[in-house]
Design an enzyme around this catalytic site. Structure first.
Site, PDB file in Angstrom:
ATOM      1  N   HIS A 197      54.039  70.027   3.789  1.00  0.00           N
ATOM      2  CA  HIS A 197      55.467  70.264   3.985  1.00  0.00           C
ATOM      3  C   HIS A 197      55.725  70.977   5.313  1.00  0.00           C
ATOM      4  O   HIS A 197      54.818  71.508   5.957  1.00  0.00           O
ATOM      5  CB  HIS A 197      56.064  71.068   2.829  1.00  0.00           C
ATOM      6  CG  HIS A 197      55.563  72.472   2.703  1.00  0.00           C
ATOM      7  ND1 HIS A 197      55.996  73.506   3.505  1.00  0.00           N
ATOM      8  CD2 HIS A 197      54.673  73.027   1.841  1.00  0.00           C
ATOM      9  CE1 HIS A 197      55.411  74.627   3.148  1.00  0.00           C
ATOM     10  NE2 HIS A 197      54.589  74.360   2.144  1.00  0.00           N
TER      11      HIS A 197
ATOM     12  N   CYS B 144      49.181  75.506   0.954  1.00  0.00           N
ATOM     13  CA  CYS B 144      49.775  74.233   1.369  1.00  0.00           C
ATOM     14  C   CYS B 144      49.315  73.849   2.775  1.00  0.00           C
ATOM     15  O   CYS B 144      48.734  74.670   3.496  1.00  0.00           O
ATOM     16  CB  CYS B 144      51.296  74.329   1.334  1.00  0.00           C
ATOM     17  SG  CYS B 144      51.959  74.515  -0.338  1.00  0.00           S
TER      18      CYS B 144
END
Length: 400
Positions: free
Chosen positions: A327, A345
């Site tokens: 992301h 992430c």
């Protein structure tokens, strides 16, 4: 159990067939049905049945005429009012149901036969299906249809423990076009996954079918309603993310089409939280969310705790069950391509995050190496590809 009422002269045989060579019950003499005039010299009718009084709902109800032909057969479940579908044989001496029956049900059978003298007789009876201790119903691991990446993992989850895994696994069937070598792997007592040895070939069609219904699977439990699904595999999209180079490379059908800088999960023991490395191993895309609030309370670090965070993030591509995403993260742009500082992430800038969001879809592959983290587990999303082929084969109830 078959109970006979209103027996007549046209010879009629009502059979609850188990599909096995079991002992046939003793023939019973019959008398005239109510309202039917006897014809002198007509052959006596007999009644016999196979399989005892507990018919498997997977097996058909069979009605046979002896010494004549069947004119009409009606089989109904009085509990539901539903009629059971069936068909006569070409010589009209046998009627066989071709519907799925229910567990623990009583079926009312009404059959009319005519003998060679033209005399009709109506015969009524009951067929009882077995009542199991439990019914293990399967649910698909993936939706029943759709377009998926080459990392597609399919499988089944049952709502009861499976005692006889080997018997159940034999009832599964997976076919693919083109054909590819694959196998089953049991995850606990209720769940089985299927994947090929290597990623699916681009353009494959994969079909999953079960024939578990009516199957005894241990402890008095029987298989529930069968399921089937057909999956389409689109072009190959594989991303390779390297924690040492801090780069992610995207390959379309084996050809490199994009390289982007990233920041993975941090491995340093820095306050207020310790290391949060990204899991190593092959991940697959589980889903996408254009906008999402990333909240650490989802894994137990809540407001007031050291390391708590709640931040809006864009262009989120989920790759693990516990919340790893590709992301956008504008706060780490300065270190992307140089250092790993995230909470697990794979951070990117806006342009690169949106490209991956627009390009990668469910079942597409993200291979993570050199992250400093543990291996992705099979129950953390679709960590199936992190298991070696030899270990995968050992996880089969038929090969292990």
């Amino acid at each position: 159990m078959i109970r006979i009422a209103g027996l007549g002269l046209g010879a009629l045989l009502l059979a609850a067939c188990s599909g096995q060579n079991e002992t046939v019950g003793a023939a019973q003499p019959v008398g005239p049905a109510g309202g039917t005039e006897a014809v002198q010299g007509a052959p006596a009718a007999t009644v016999a049945f196979e399989g005892g009084d507990q018919l498997s709902p997977k097996d058909p109800i069979v009605v046979r005429a002896s010494g004549g032909a069947l004119r009409a057969v009606t089989v109904t479940n009085p509990q539901t009012g539903n009629a059971v579908k069936g068909a006569l044989s070409p010589d009209k001496t046998t009627w066989t149901s071709d519907d799925h029956l229910r567990y623990g049900a009583t079926y009312q059978v009404v059959a009319t036969a005519v003998n060679q003298a033209g005399a009709e007789t109506e015969q009524r009876g009951e067929v009882h299906t077995l009542k199991p201790a439990g019914v293990a119903t399967p649910a698909l691991f993936q939706p029943a249809s759709g377009d998926f990446g080459v990392g597609l993992v399919i499988g089944l989850k049952f709502d009861h423990d499976i005692t006889d895994k080997a018997a159940v696994e034999k009832s599964f069937k997976v076919t693919s076009s083109p054909a590819q070598d694959g196998g089953w792997y049991w995850v606990g007592k209720r769940e089985a996954h299927f994947r090929p040895k290597d990623y699916w070939k681009a353009g494959s069609t994969v079909k999953l079918e079960t024939t578990t219904f009516g199957l005894p699977i241990g402890g008095g439990v029987y298989g529930g309603q069968d399921v089937s699904a057909t999956y389409k595999v689109h072009d190959s999209w594989v991303a390779k993310a390297d924690g040492k180079t801090h780069q992610i490379k995207a390959f379309h059908n084996g050809q490199l089409v994009k390289t982007a800088p990233i920041s993975m999960g941090k491995t340093a023991d820095t306050p207020p939280r310790g290391p949060t490395p990204t899991f190593n191993g092959t991940h697959t895309v589980l889903g996408k969310e254009e906008h999402k609030i990333m909240d650490s309370c989802t894994y137990g670090v809540c407001e007031g705790d050291p390391g708590y965070y709640s931040a809006p993030e864009n262009w989120n591509v989920r790759i693990s069950g516990d919340g790893e995403y590709l992301h956008e993260n504008l706060k780490t742009v300065g270190v992307q391509g140089r250092d790993n500082v995230s909470n697990g992430c794979l951070n990117m800038n806006t342009e690169n995050a949106k490209w991956f969001f627009d390009t990668f879809n469910v079942g597409d592959v993200v291979e993570v190496t050199n992250s400093g983290g543990p291996q992705l587990s099979i129950n953390n999303g679709h960590g199936d590809w992190a298991i070696s082929w030899a270990a995968w084969q050992a996880g089969s109830a038929l090969r292990g």
